[in-house]
Design a protein around this motif. Structure first.
Motif, PDB file in Angstrom:
ATOM      1  N   GLY A 141       0.768  -1.239   0.000  1.00  0.00           N
ATOM      2  CA  GLY A 141       0.000   0.000   0.000  1.00  0.00           C
ATOM      3  C   GLY A 141       0.794   1.280   0.000  1.00  0.00           C
ATOM      4  O   GLY A 141       0.197   2.356  -0.075  1.00  0.00           O
ATOM      5  N   ASN A 142       2.117   1.217   0.090  1.00  0.00           N
ATOM      6  CA  ASN A 142       2.900   2.446   0.102  1.00  0.00           C
ATOM      7  C   ASN A 142       3.077   3.022  -1.295  1.00  0.00           C
ATOM      8  O   ASN A 142       3.101   2.289  -2.290  1.00  0.00           O
ATOM      9  N   SER A 143       3.237   4.336  -1.368  1.00  0.00           N
ATOM     10  CA  SER A 143       3.425   5.028  -2.638  1.00  0.00           C
ATOM     11  C   SER A 143       4.893   5.086  -3.031  1.00  0.00           C
ATOM     12  O   SER A 143       5.778   4.711  -2.247  1.00  0.00           O
ATOM     13  N   GLY A 144       5.158   5.608  -4.222  1.00  0.00           N
ATOM     14  CA  GLY A 144       6.531   5.804  -4.635  1.00  0.00           C
ATOM     15  C   GLY A 144       7.251   6.782  -3.738  1.00  0.00           C
ATOM     16  O   GLY A 144       8.426   6.594  -3.401  1.00  0.00           O
ATOM     17  N   ALA A 145       6.576   7.860  -3.337  1.00  0.00           N
ATOM     18  CA  ALA A 145       7.180   8.834  -2.432  1.00  0.00           C
ATOM     19  C   ALA A 145       7.502   8.199  -1.088  1.00  0.00           C
ATOM     20  O   ALA A 145       8.512   8.518  -0.462  1.00  0.00           O
ATOM     21  N   ASP A 146       6.631   7.300  -0.628  1.00  0.00           N
ATOM     22  CA  ASP A 146       6.913   6.584   0.625  1.00  0.00           C
ATOM     23  C   ASP A 146       8.178   5.738   0.491  1.00  0.00           C
ATOM     24  O   ASP A 146       9.051   5.762   1.360  1.00  0.00           O
ATOM     25  N   GLN A 147       8.266   4.989  -0.606  1.00  0.00           N
ATOM     26  CA  GLN A 147       9.391   4.078  -0.774  1.00  0.00           C
ATOM     27  C   GLN A 147      10.718   4.829  -0.836  1.00  0.00           C
ATOM     28  O   GLN A 147      11.755   4.286  -0.447  1.00  0.00           O
ATOM     29  N   GLU A 148      10.698   6.046  -1.293  1.00  0.00           N
ATOM     30  CA  GLU A 148      11.922   6.843  -1.320  1.00  0.00           C
ATOM     31  C   GLU A 148      12.425   7.207   0.067  1.00  0.00           C
ATOM     32  O   GLU A 148      13.561   7.676   0.213  1.00  0.00           O
ATOM     33  N   CYS A 149      11.604   6.948   1.077  1.00  0.00           N
ATOM     34  CA  CYS A 149      11.971   7.234   2.467  1.00  0.00           C
ATOM     35  C   CYS A 149      12.034   5.959   3.309  1.00  0.00           C
ATOM     36  O   CYS A 149      12.159   6.039   4.535  1.00  0.00           O
ATOM     37  N   GLN A 150      11.959   4.808   2.664  1.00  0.00           N
ATOM     38  CA  GLN A 150      11.932   3.531   3.371  1.00  0.00           C
ATOM     39  C   GLN A 150      13.086   2.646   2.910  1.00  0.00           C
ATOM     40  O   GLN A 150      13.635   2.814   1.813  1.00  0.00           O
ATOM     41  N   VAL A 151      13.425   1.671   3.746  1.00  0.00           N
ATOM     42  CA  VAL A 151      14.428   0.671   3.376  1.00  0.00           C
ATOM     43  C   VAL A 151      13.995  -0.028   2.091  1.00  0.00           C
ATOM     44  O   VAL A 151      12.821  -0.371   1.915  1.00  0.00           O
ATOM     45  N   GLY A 152      14.943  -0.221   1.179  1.00  0.00           N
ATOM     46  CA  GLY A 152      14.642  -0.824  -0.107  1.00  0.00           C
ATOM     47  C   GLY A 152      14.407  -2.319  -0.024  1.00  0.00           C
ATOM     48  O   GLY A 152      14.362  -2.921   1.057  1.00  0.00           O
ATOM     49  N   ARG A 206       7.796   4.539 -10.245  1.00  0.00           N
ATOM     50  CA  ARG A 206       8.567   5.340  -9.285  1.00  0.00           C
ATOM     51  C   ARG A 206       8.882   4.520  -8.039  1.00  0.00           C
ATOM     52  O   ARG A 206      10.004   4.575  -7.525  1.00  0.00           O
ATOM     53  N   LYS A 207       7.933   3.764  -7.569  1.00  0.00           N
ATOM     54  CA  LYS A 207       8.143   2.951  -6.375  1.00  0.00           C
ATOM     55  C   LYS A 207       9.187   1.864  -6.632  1.00  0.00           C
ATOM     56  O   LYS A 207      10.049   1.601  -5.787  1.00  0.00           O
ATOM     57  N   GLU A 208       9.119   1.230  -7.786  1.00  0.00           N
ATOM     58  CA  GLU A 208      10.085   0.179  -8.109  1.00  0.00           C
ATOM     59  C   GLU A 208      11.500   0.741  -8.212  1.00  0.00           C
ATOM     60  O   GLU A 208      12.462   0.127  -7.750  1.00  0.00           O
ATOM     61  N   ILE A 209      11.621   1.908  -8.832  1.00  0.00           N
ATOM     62  CA  ILE A 209      12.929   2.557  -8.932  1.00  0.00           C
ATOM     63  C   ILE A 209      13.449   2.894  -7.542  1.00  0.00           C
ATOM     64  O   ILE A 209      14.634   2.719  -7.240  1.00  0.00           O
ATOM     65  N   ALA A 210      12.557   3.352  -6.665  1.00  0.00           N
ATOM     66  CA  ALA A 210      12.959   3.735  -5.317  1.00  0.00           C
ATOM     67  C   ALA A 210      13.321   2.538  -4.441  1.00  0.00           C
ATOM     68  O   ALA A 210      14.065   2.679  -3.467  1.00  0.00           O
TER      69      ALA A 210
END
Length: 673
Positions: A141-152, A206-210
């Motif tokens: 459920g997280n967005s791409g912007a979220d993933q940019e701030c989370q552990v990959g 965006r999320k996958e890239i992040a």
């Protein structure tokens, strides 16, 4: 002998057979990427051919592993490495190096460690570490912007940088973690949205890239406990497949690196498929780009810098390039579309396949791609111990079937007062040739070297300059007759003897009539670990002696250099991760067959003096065990679990999450001893 402590989160018995693949996902991809073609067209000798010449006994050709090891590993060819079973001067009467009871193989969705140890999952995919610290939402459920701030996703190589020095506490530091690739079905609620082969939801891309790249996380041990926590400090950041990066070294500004994004060929965006790693004596992190080829598409005529590396001609791994209206995504289409390279992204793949330097103590620092270390599918980059006044040496492997082993030697000597990443921009890149008499040589890939230029002319290959040599490192290695190896992966240097070890994971393309001493199986399903010592003990030397440390496989088809087969306490296959701790223990991690008798992928500890090997850690079913480091006091170990199956580590009906595992001893003692 069952351990007393396990980290156990598994699916309900009614839903999942513990010996079957995960019910949630298909069998995960291993590092033997299904998108990885055999791209080496050269006629250079394979390691199999070298060993066949060296061990020409008829019983070797019949596949007798006993004769192989007796003639190759315990024989008289390499007295310094093998016959003495250790380095000259080592103390055979020293106390045993391994101080734990081996654990059995396992087939469960859990992590297992020896009696007297405990394991705790830490920093799983989605853990918030920076920015707005978005909480992880199970179900994608997280967005791409979220993933940019989370552990990959899909943790791999890592290194711990202490913030409290080498104190007796070692309770505070920065952990840098690679994220190799993604499982799109995990990242999105219903998998990626695709219509007629086109990705239609930009935020999913965006999320996958992040989820790729590196996580830089400040962590601290909680007082009075063994648990660790994320420190919400300024050092935390995510470096992703879109982070701006500088290009340094001989290829900087090359016409082969010029793109619409960087017409000068000095910058690029992002790092992908970050597999193993390294670190420098001046305190920076080295992350390495492995299977970058599958991220790019070129439907036109492919130049050698695409074809030799396997850039996709029809379909990429994730289809990011299909979102053509966003430049950040469209750059993954390397098909020439303009008159000049600066009008499109035909050279974008050439900006990947490098070693990337990151300063974990500078959150505003721009990562730098160090091109002098060559361009190939880098598994990792491991420095020999630095010696003041001598050049630095970096060992590297190209993780693909029939590819090569490399090393880089700096031009300038190491000075601890002035050393910086600039040292890595000038020097000589070498590739290894293994000879059938147990010796080897390092051959320079240097445009200014008359011997290299002569070899290129003889092969009918033209290079414009050193930048061209480096962008086309594989082709350069082809023309000098480098020895084809079986997927060189992780390397490490024994801190006590200076010997270099490297895993040769396996080779599914080896033919049955190619069996020989070091690769007695065709195909080579189980792999082996090679080691060598540089001439005169100098890592910048151009000659070396080599042998095999262990030939992996089942008990009836394996052998350690001391002549012993693997047994129930240490049977393994497909060695991948490799690391020497400061005490001289060699840690071996696996990524291979999880059937009987091997069980789940694992980590073993080895005594390089005696050849004793014991199983220390088993990962959750379906996972790869990869990446390992310790705090300077040797009392906390970090181990990564990649693409686990079931619902590890959260349990219940949750999605599986790659994670780091913290291992400690119940008595607070040194790990492994």
């Amino acid at each position: 002998m069952a351990p007393s402590t396990t980290l156990h989160r598994r699916c309900p018995v009614s839903a999942v057979d513990p010996r079957a693949p995960s019910a949630y996902r298909p069998e995960p991809e291993s590092n033997s990427d299904p998108n990885e073609p055999v791209d080496n067209p050269s006629t250079n000798p394979t390691f199999a051919e070298v060993l066949e010449r060296r061990c020409s006994r008829r019983d070797v050709l019949r596949g007798s592993l006993n004769a192989v090891v007796a003639g190759l590993v315990v024989g008289s060819g390499l007295p310094a490495l093998a016959r003495a079973a250790t380095a000259p001067g080592a103390d055979h009467a020293a106390a045993p190096l391994l101080g734990f009871e081996a654990i059995p193989v396992d087939f469960e969705y859990r992590v297992q460690v020896p009696r007297g140890y405990r394991a705790q999952a830490f920093l799983p995919w989605g853990t918030p570490i920076c920015g707005h610290f978005p909480a992880y939402r199970d179900g994608g459920g997280n967005s791409g912007a979220d993933q940019e701030c989370q552990v990959g996703y899909n943790h791999d190589g890592m290194h711990y940088f202490p913030l409290d020095g080498a104190s007796s506490e070692s309770h505070h530091g920065v952990l840098c973690i690679n994220h190799e690739y993604i499982q799109p079905s995990d990242l999105h609620p219903n998998g990626p949205t695709v219509e007629d082969g086109v990705r239609t939801v930009a935020d999913e891309v965006r999320k996958e890239i992040a989820a790729h790249g590196v996580s830089v996380v400040e962590i601290r041990r909680n007082p009075g406990s063994r648990s660790w926590e994320v420190v919400r400090g300024t050092l935390n950041r995510r470096i992703t497949a879109s982070t701006p990066m500088e290009i340094a070294g001989p290829a900087r500004g090359s016409a082969l690196l010029r793109t619409r994004f960087s017409p000068e060929g000095t910058r690029t965006r992002g790092t992908v498929n970050n597999c193993a790693n390294g670190y420098t004596p001046w305190g920076t992190y080295l992350t390495c780009e492995e299977n970058f080829h599958g991220y790019f598409l070129n439907t036109g005529e492919q130049p050698r810098e695409h074809a030799r590396y396997g850039v996709a001609a029809e379909k990429t791994r994730y289809g990011w390039e299909s979102v053509r209206d966003i430049d950040e995504f469209a750059r993954f289409d390397a098909t020439p579309r303009g008159e000049e390279a600066t009008a499109d992204y035909r050279n974008e793949p050439n900006t990947f396949g490098w070693v990337v330097e990151i300063d974990p103590m500078d959150p505003e620092g721009i990562p730098v791609k160090r091109t002098a270390l060559g361009r190939f599918r880098h598994e990792g980059a491991w420095m020999a111990p630095p010696v003041t006044g001598r050049p630095l040496t970096v060992y590297m492997g190209d993780d693909a079937r029939f590819e090569y082993i490399y090393k880089f030697v700096t031009r300038e000597p190491y000075n601890p007062r002035t050393a910086s990443g600039a040292l890595l921009d000038e020097g000589t890149l070498y590739v290894a040739r293994f000879h059938d008499d147990g010796t080897g040589e390092w051959v320079a890939l240097d445009f200014e070297d008359p011997r290299f230029r002569a070899a290129a002319r003889e092969a009918g290959v033209t290079f414009a300059d050193q930048a061209d040599v480096l962008v086309n490192t594989r082709t350069a290695a082809d023309v000098v007759g480098a020895t084809k190896m079986d997927r060189p992966e992780w390397g490490t240097v024994n801190p006590q003897t200076g010997e270099v070890y490297m895993t040769l994971t396996n080779n599914s393309e080896r033919e049955p009539d190619q069996t020989n001493a070091a690769n007695p199986r065709g195909p080579n399903a189980y792999g082996q670990i090679i080691r060598w010592r540089e001439a005169e003990g100098e890592h910048h030397a151009t000659r070396f002696e080599w042998d095999l440390f262990v030939v992996a496989g089942p008990p009836d088809n394996s052998r350690i250099f001391n002549g012993q087969p693997l047994d129930a306490s240490n049977v393994f296959n497909s060695p991948d991760g490799l690391w020497f701790d400061p005490n001289g223990v060699l840690w071996i991690q696996t990524d291979g067959d999880q059937s009987e008798p091997f069980g789940n992928n694992q980590m073993l500890a080895a005594d390089p003096r005696t050849g004793e090997i014991r199983r220390f850690f088993t990962g959750a079913r379906d996972c790869e065990v990869t990446g390992v480091d310790m705090t300077p006091d040797g009392r906390t170990m970090f181990v990564n679990v990649q693409h686990p199956g079931g619902s590890w580590p959260d349990g219940g009906d949750s999605r599986p999450r790659p994670a780091t595992v913290i291992v400690t001893r119940d008595d607070g003692g040194l790990i492994g001893l």
